[in-house]
Structures are given as C-alpha cells and as structure tokens.
Design a protein around this motif. Sequence first.
Motif, short mmCIF file in Angstrom:
data_model
loop_
_atom_site.label_atom_id
_atom_site.label_comp_id
_atom_site.label_asym_id
_atom_site.label_seq_id
_atom_site.Cartn_x
_atom_site.Cartn_y
_atom_site.Cartn_z
N GLY A 19 42.06 38.50 54.23
CA GLY A 19 43.41 39.00 53.98
C GLY A 19 43.94 38.71 52.59
O GLY A 19 44.62 39.54 52.01
N GLY A 20 43.64 37.53 52.05
CA GLY A 20 44.13 37.20 50.71
C GLY A 20 43.54 38.12 49.65
O GLY A 20 44.25 38.60 48.77
N CYS A 21 42.25 38.38 49.76
CA CYS A 21 41.58 39.30 48.82
C CYS A 21 42.14 40.71 48.96
O CYS A 21 42.45 41.38 47.96
N THR A 22 42.23 41.17 50.20
CA THR A 22 42.71 42.53 50.45
C THR A 22 44.15 42.71 50.00
O THR A 22 44.50 43.71 49.36
N ARG A 23 44.98 41.73 50.32
CA ARG A 23 46.39 41.79 49.92
C ARG A 23 46.51 41.82 48.40
O ARG A 23 47.28 42.61 47.84
N ALA A 24 45.76 40.96 47.72
CA ALA A 24 45.81 40.94 46.25
C ALA A 24 45.41 42.29 45.68
O ALA A 24 46.03 42.79 44.74
N PHE A 25 44.37 42.91 46.24
CA PHE A 25 43.98 44.23 45.76
C PHE A 25 45.08 45.25 46.03
O PHE A 25 45.49 45.99 45.14
N ASN A 26 45.56 45.31 47.25
CA ASN A 26 46.57 46.31 47.62
C ASN A 26 47.85 46.17 46.81
O ASN A 26 48.49 47.16 46.47
N GLN A 27 48.23 44.94 46.50
CA GLN A 27 49.47 44.69 45.75
C GLN A 27 49.23 44.60 44.24
O GLN A 27 50.18 44.41 43.48
N ARG A 28 47.97 44.69 43.84
CA ARG A 28 47.57 44.59 42.44
C ARG A 28 48.09 43.30 41.82
O ARG A 28 48.70 43.29 40.76
N THR A 29 47.78 42.19 42.50
CA THR A 29 48.13 40.86 42.00
C THR A 29 46.84 40.08 41.77
O THR A 29 45.75 40.56 42.07
N GLY A 30 46.97 38.87 41.26
CA GLY A 30 45.79 38.04 41.00
C GLY A 30 44.83 38.75 40.07
O GLY A 30 45.22 39.28 39.03
N ALA A 31 43.58 38.79 40.45
CA ALA A 31 42.55 39.38 39.61
C ALA A 31 42.63 40.91 39.52
O ALA A 31 41.89 41.51 38.76
N PHE A 32 43.52 41.50 40.28
CA PHE A 32 43.58 42.97 40.33
C PHE A 32 44.77 43.55 39.57
O PHE A 32 45.06 44.73 39.67
N GLU A 33 45.46 42.73 38.79
CA GLU A 33 46.65 43.18 38.07
C GLU A 33 46.38 44.33 37.10
O GLU A 33 47.25 45.17 36.89
N ALA A 34 45.21 44.39 36.53
CA ALA A 34 44.91 45.39 35.50
C ALA A 34 44.51 46.75 36.07
O ALA A 34 44.39 47.71 35.32
N TYR A 35 44.32 46.84 37.37
CA TYR A 35 43.88 48.09 37.98
C TYR A 35 45.05 49.01 38.28
O TYR A 35 46.15 48.56 38.59
N GLY A 36 44.76 50.31 38.23
CA GLY A 36 45.76 51.30 38.56
C GLY A 36 45.68 51.70 40.03
O GLY A 36 44.74 51.33 40.74
N GLN A 37 46.64 52.47 40.46
CA GLN A 37 46.70 52.91 41.85
C GLN A 37 45.55 53.84 42.22
O GLN A 37 45.18 53.95 43.38
N GLU A 38 44.94 54.48 41.23
CA GLU A 38 43.81 55.38 41.51
C GLU A 38 42.51 54.61 41.74
O GLU A 38 41.54 55.15 42.28
N ASP A 39 42.46 53.36 41.31
CA ASP A 39 41.26 52.55 41.50
C ASP A 39 41.15 52.14 42.97
O ASP A 39 42.15 51.94 43.65
N GLY A 101 35.66 36.57 38.30
CA GLY A 101 35.22 35.42 39.06
C GLY A 101 36.19 34.90 40.10
O GLY A 101 36.03 33.77 40.56
N TYR A 102 37.16 35.69 40.47
CA TYR A 102 38.08 35.31 41.54
C TYR A 102 38.75 36.58 42.05
O TYR A 102 38.59 37.66 41.49
N SER A 103 39.53 36.42 43.12
CA SER A 103 40.22 37.58 43.67
C SER A 103 41.73 37.37 43.73
O SER A 103 42.50 38.19 43.26
N HIS A 104 42.16 36.26 44.27
CA HIS A 104 43.60 35.99 44.37
C HIS A 104 43.89 34.57 43.94
O HIS A 104 42.97 33.77 43.77
N GLY A 105 45.14 34.26 43.76
CA GLY A 105 45.50 32.95 43.23
C GLY A 105 45.51 33.01 41.71
O GLY A 105 45.54 34.09 41.12
N LYS A 106 45.45 31.87 41.08
CA LYS A 106 45.51 31.80 39.64
C LYS A 106 44.14 31.79 39.00
O LYS A 106 43.22 31.18 39.52
N LYS A 107 44.03 32.46 37.88
CA LYS A 107 42.78 32.44 37.13
C LYS A 107 42.63 31.08 36.48
O LYS A 107 43.57 30.56 35.91
N LYS A 108 41.45 30.52 36.57
CA LYS A 108 41.20 29.21 35.94
C LYS A 108 40.58 29.39 34.58
O LYS A 108 39.91 30.31 34.31
#
Length: 108
Positions: A19-39, A101-108
């Motif tokens: 769920g954390g990975c999926t939520r981050a992707f769907n909300q474009r947070t964490g490692a997914f911030e740079a992606y657009g809605q078409e991705d 190298g990560y999906s959600h949370g803060k980048k190290k």
Amino acid sequence: MEKIGIINCFEVSQRCSGGGCTRAFNQRTGAFEAYGQEDEMTFFVHCNGCSEESVQQVLDRAAEMKGSGVTAIHLSTCIRARCPWYDEFMNELSKDFKVEGYSHGKKK
C-alpha cells in the motif's frame, strides 16, 4: 509516457500489502514526484527471497519488464532498508533502466 515497475522484498511482502508503494505512486509522492499523470505503473513484483540467486532472479524479472516496455524500475523502500543485495540490484538494473532506490518515504 514512462512505464514503471516496482520490485519489493519477498520477506516483507508476507506482511505488507504494498500500500505504501502504491499510494506513493498514485499520489505522485516520494520517489514518484517527477512523474506525470500519463505515466503508469505496469509491474509490481517481489524478489524471490534471500538466496545466492537473488540478483539473477531480480534481473530475470527485470528482463520480463523490459520486454513489456518498462523504462524505469523502483526498488521498494523495504529493499533499500533490508536487502544485502541492494547495491548490486542498483548497479545491474541501472544498465538497462532508469532506477530509483526507494518508493516512498524520504530519499536518503
């Protein structure tokens, strides 16, 4: 359009729904911030657990993703936190993919 695959830890997947990975992707947070809605996320798989073949097994899964058009792979936050092969995964996967190298949370 970017096609994205996520690889998570088999051991953690026994108690985590992803769920954390999926939520981050769907909300474009964490490692997914740079992606657009078409991705789109087209694969969400786990490794086969810790063994001597772990790196090759992940590379085999990645080859399947590549054949389906995946251009970016995210190793889940649980792999970053727990996996002894994390650096090898990053090095090998980056030869054919844009790798994060990560999906959600803060980048190290």
